[in-house]
Design an enzyme around this catalytic site. Structure first.
Site, PDB file in Angstrom:
ATOM      1  N   GLU A  77     -14.008 -17.316   1.580  1.00  0.00           N
ATOM      2  CA  GLU A  77     -14.557 -16.670   2.648  1.00  0.00           C
ATOM      3  C   GLU A  77     -13.636 -15.170   2.834  1.00  0.00           C
ATOM      4  O   GLU A  77     -14.484 -14.115   3.135  1.00  0.00           O
ATOM      5  CB  GLU A  77     -14.672 -17.641   3.978  1.00  0.00           C
ATOM      6  CG  GLU A  77     -15.456 -18.563   3.795  1.00  0.00           C
ATOM      7  CD  GLU A  77     -14.901 -20.040   3.546  1.00  0.00           C
ATOM      8  OE1 GLU A  77     -15.509 -20.879   3.530  1.00  0.00           O
ATOM      9  OE2 GLU A  77     -13.681 -19.735   3.092  1.00  0.00           O
TER      10      GLU A  77
ATOM     11  N   PRO B  57      -3.407  -4.227   6.628  1.00  0.00           N
ATOM     12  CA  PRO B  57      -2.948  -5.692   6.545  1.00  0.00           C
ATOM     13  C   PRO B  57      -2.842  -5.897   5.034  1.00  0.00           C
ATOM     14  O   PRO B  57      -3.764  -5.485   4.210  1.00  0.00           O
ATOM     15  CB  PRO B  57      -3.917  -6.576   6.900  1.00  0.00           C
ATOM     16  CG  PRO B  57      -4.864  -5.605   8.052  1.00  0.00           C
ATOM     17  CD  PRO B  57      -4.798  -4.291   7.357  1.00  0.00           C
TER      18      PRO B  57
ATOM     19  N   HIS C 169       2.619   0.440   3.485  1.00  0.00           N
ATOM     20  CA  HIS C 169       4.000   1.246   3.762  1.00  0.00           C
ATOM     21  C   HIS C 169       4.206   2.120   2.907  1.00  0.00           C
ATOM     22  O   HIS C 169       5.232   2.995   3.056  1.00  0.00           O
ATOM     23  CB  HIS C 169       5.114  -0.010   3.936  1.00  0.00           C
ATOM     24  CG  HIS C 169       4.555  -0.916   4.827  1.00  0.00           C
ATOM     25  ND1 HIS C 169       4.801  -0.551   6.229  1.00  0.00           N
ATOM     26  CD2 HIS C 169       4.560  -2.155   4.605  1.00  0.00           C
ATOM     27  CE1 HIS C 169       4.562  -1.964   6.721  1.00  0.00           C
ATOM     28  NE2 HIS C 169       4.528  -2.749   5.957  1.00  0.00           N
TER      29      HIS C 169
ATOM     30  N   ILE D 195      11.583  -6.645  -2.597  1.00  0.00           N
ATOM     31  CA  ILE D 195      12.236  -6.320  -1.164  1.00  0.00           C
ATOM     32  C   ILE D 195      10.651  -6.349  -0.229  1.00  0.00           C
ATOM     33  O   ILE D 195       9.712  -6.055  -0.570  1.00  0.00           O
ATOM     34  CB  ILE D 195      12.636  -5.194  -1.157  1.00  0.00           C
ATOM     35  CG1 ILE D 195      14.119  -4.882  -1.721  1.00  0.00           C
ATOM     36  CG2 ILE D 195      12.840  -4.568   0.450  1.00  0.00           C
ATOM     37  CD1 ILE D 195      15.243  -5.861  -0.990  1.00  0.00           C
TER      38      ILE D 195
ATOM     39  N   ASP E 219       4.704  -6.923  -3.288  1.00  0.00           N
ATOM     40  CA  ASP E 219       5.043  -8.240  -3.008  1.00  0.00           C
ATOM     41  C   ASP E 219       4.193  -8.920  -1.873  1.00  0.00           C
ATOM     42  O   ASP E 219       3.907 -10.059  -2.036  1.00  0.00           O
ATOM     43  CB  ASP E 219       6.565  -8.609  -2.741  1.00  0.00           C
ATOM     44  CG  ASP E 219       7.251  -8.107  -4.013  1.00  0.00           C
ATOM     45  OD1 ASP E 219       7.282  -8.760  -5.317  1.00  0.00           O
ATOM     46  OD2 ASP E 219       8.088  -7.288  -3.969  1.00  0.00           O
TER      47      ASP E 219
END
Length: 652
Positions: free
Chosen positions: A385, A85, A36, A157, A125
């Site tokens: 893995e 991700p 982000h 946050i 986080d």
């Protein structure tokens, strides 16, 4: 905005990089694990002179944008890895650090410290909550990777709000237990000197990776700073105006960068260019004294393989013994490990089952442990893995090694997030995935992959190989190693497989080929892996007991077969004859190649592999029964068309 101060300090005071040559080997790597903050990364790339313009920034997140919302390595110069991700970026950073440590150990010589770069990573986080980051960071601590510095954006946050709702552990103690060096900077919003001091201290600790807890304010300077309201949401017009006024910008201007900022950033970039020129001179002297090593390092950076390496691939004839394809894979590794010195990998705690370690291999370990050296090429990934997959992506991105990792095929699913990013990132990473079917013995349905191949065959830019014998196994390695921009999964058997009449490396590298041909055939049997030899036996069953002629096609890799010219594919799967696919897995996807499908659309069963195959009728008799049913169903259909030749619209 909360990480802008540390980005300023890192890029101006510490990092060595040359925007004019984003591929300089000894550049420091910067990984943005928290996706982000991608606008920050694009801004940095622009300010320091990478090929990213103000217009590119304006196009951010537009449908025609060349700057995707989460940066992709192959799209934008200066982006090292594709993260997105959470948790993947820090895990990629571990892989980059491993590759650097190994490359340095192999190529550095007294007086020639060619490879000494650092990997810096920003993480948040959310990254620390993801399990994959724990796997990778635990291994990084064990490996004593002092070249890895992670800076934690501790703003408390996440998207749901304050982290006190779900994340209250003592992160620093956890990382200390991993073997990391940990530091804290209390005021990450203002205190640039303290930030610089922490990074310098991190660099001085050479036998541990470092985590710097940087306490920041999310959306620093905005009206909603410190709240989840500024997490991934654009600021309102009045907030942007007051923010610009607060920091001394003209609120009426957009995408306006003061010249003094450009001057400062370009000065840092110029220093980096000078660093590279100094390095180039050192490398030229290195070439005079260590020509073989110089040439090898140049070759590796191009992604080329050593000339003639493929001559080491084993070739088999039908007179050779039946061997499990996992054992055939081990033979390949033993034959090529000297010929392909950049091949570096290991197993997720299944070395004896995956057979991924060649004879005489040295483990990649910190010298202080006495377990190996950083020049070692075999990595003990431990039971990790997902971490292994993400680490392999980072290793591949470094540019000097080709990573491979072993586990059971069923547990490649544990690493699905990393495998998807391998494909999206266009990296050459190889999965040695053994125990590929219901024929794996007493472990039962928990270990028997039913849906796994369907899953990964559906993934764009990912090759899934399921070889049927030794020549096909060699072919799988050949294509996996020569495909510079595509990851591969090699699904390998536990049970012995005979060496097949008609198989060759040259045929198998096309992904699918006619293994057994017969004039006037009534049906085509298409199969993969351990079922191909059963299909061959079914040919005899059909001929002798039912006077039916069957031809057999082996399809070790659908993705590679799909890339062949249509006329070749139709020669393998022609019009005018019905076809039956045979694979002890989900039948989903096989309708693209066959008129009827014989597979396993349920979980398997526990027992000796021959008993389990018999239970589900994966026998010559069972295949013959279904072949006869297929012929009977299609016998009244005039002008049977191959699935390859069907007229239908494929949606992109």
């Amino acid at each position: 905005m909360g990480m802008a101060p540390v980005a300023h300090v890192l890029f101006n005071r510490f990092m060595n990089f040359n925007p004019k040559n984003p591929k300089w080997l000894n550049r420091d790597r910067f990984v943005l694990s928290n996706g982000h903050g991608c606008m920050l990364q694009y801004a940095l790339l622009h300010l320091y002179g990478y090929a990213l313009s103000i217009d590119d920034l304006k196009a951010f997140r537009r449908i025609d944008s060349i700057t995707p919302g989460h940066p992709e390595a192959h799209d934008t110069p200066g982006v090292e890895v594709t993260t997105g991700p959470l948790g993947q970026g820090i895990s990629n950073a571990v892989g980059l650090a491993i590759a650097q440590a190994h490359t340095a150990a192999v190529f550095n010589k007294p007086g020639y410290d060619l490879v000494n770069n650092y990997t810096y990573c920003f993480l948040g986080d959310g990254c620390l909550m993801e399990g994959v980051s724990a796997e990778a960071c635990s291994l990084a601590g064990h490996l004593q990777l002092g070249n890895l510095i992670a800076i934690w954006d501790d703003n408390k946050i996440t998207i749901d709000g304050d982290t006190n709702q779900a994340f209250t552990e003592d992160v620093l103690k956890r990382y200390e237990s991993y073997g990391w060096h940990v530091l804290t900077v209390e005021d990450g919003d203002h205190n640039l000197d303290k930030i610089a001091e922490a990074i310098q201290k991190a660099k001085e600790v050479t036998d541990k990776p470092t985590l710097i807890q940087l306490k920041t304010t999310i959306g620093f300077g905005s009206k909603n700073q410190g709240t989840h309201g500024v997490h991934g949401s654009p600021l309102k017009a009045d907030d942007i105006k007051q923010l610009k006024e607060k920091f001394g910008f003209n609120p009426e201007e957009s995408f306006a960068v003061p010249q003094e900022v450009y001057d400062l950033c370009h000065k840092a970039a110029a220093k980096g260019a000078a660093k590279e020129e100094e390095w180039n001179q050192l490398f030229a002297k290195y070439a005079e004294e260590f020509k073989a090593e110089h040439d090898d390092l140049v070759r590796r950076q191009k992604g080329d393989l050593p000339e003639g390496w493929e001559k080491n691939l084993p070739v088999y004839t039908p007179s050779d013994a039946a061997v499990a394809s996992r054992k055939l894979s081990e033979t390949v590794l033993n034959k090529i490990f000297e010929a392909v010195p950049e091949l570096v990998g290991g197993s997720a705690d299944l070395t004896g089952s995956n057979l991924t370690r060649w004879k005489g291999a040295i483990d990649f370990q910190p010298p202080a442990t006495g377990l190996g050296t950083y020049a070692g090429r075999y990595i003990r990934f431990g039971v990790r893995e997902h971490g292994m997959g993400a680490i392999m992506n980072g290793m591949a991105a470094y540019g000097t090694v080709i990573p491979y990792g072993g586990t059971f095929l069923n547990f490649v699913s544990y690493a699905a997030g990393a495998v998807r990013l391998s494909a999206l990132s266009q990296v050459r990473a190889i999965w040695v995935a053994t125990h590929d079917s219901i024929g794996l013995g007493e472990d039962g349905p928990t270990h028997q992959p039913i849906e796994v191949l369907t899953h990964f065959r559906a993934l764009p830019n990912c090759m899934v190989w399921r070889p049927a014998d030794g020549n096909e196994t060699s072919a799988a390695y050949y294509v996996a190693l020569t495909s510079k921009h595509t990851p591969s999964i090699l699904a390998l058997s536990r049970q012995n497989l005979p060496q097949l009449e008609g198989s060759t490396i040259e045929k198998a590298i096309k992904g699918g080929y006619v293994l057994h041909e017969v004039e006037g055939a009534d049906i085509t049997l298409i199969s993969t892996g351990s079922e191909v030899c059963i299909a061959i036996d079914a040919v005899k069953e059909l001929k002798e007991k039912h006077n039916i002629k069957a031809r057999v096609v082996s399809m070790p890799c659908m993705e590679v077969f799909d890339a062949q010219p249509k006329d070749y594919r139709l020669s393998v799967l022609p019009d005018g004859i019905p076809s039956l696919s045979i694979e002890v897995m989900s039948t989903m996807g096989w309708e693209k190649y066959s008129h009827e499908q014989f597979g396993l659309n349920r979980f398997g069963a526990s027992g000796a592999y021959l008993d389990v195959y018999k239970k589900f009728e994966f026998t010559p008799e069972g295949i013959a029964k279904r072949a006869i049913a297929t012929i009977d169903f299609w016998k009244d259909v005039p002008n049977i068309r191959s699935p390859i030749n069907r007229a239908f619209t494929q949606l992109i």
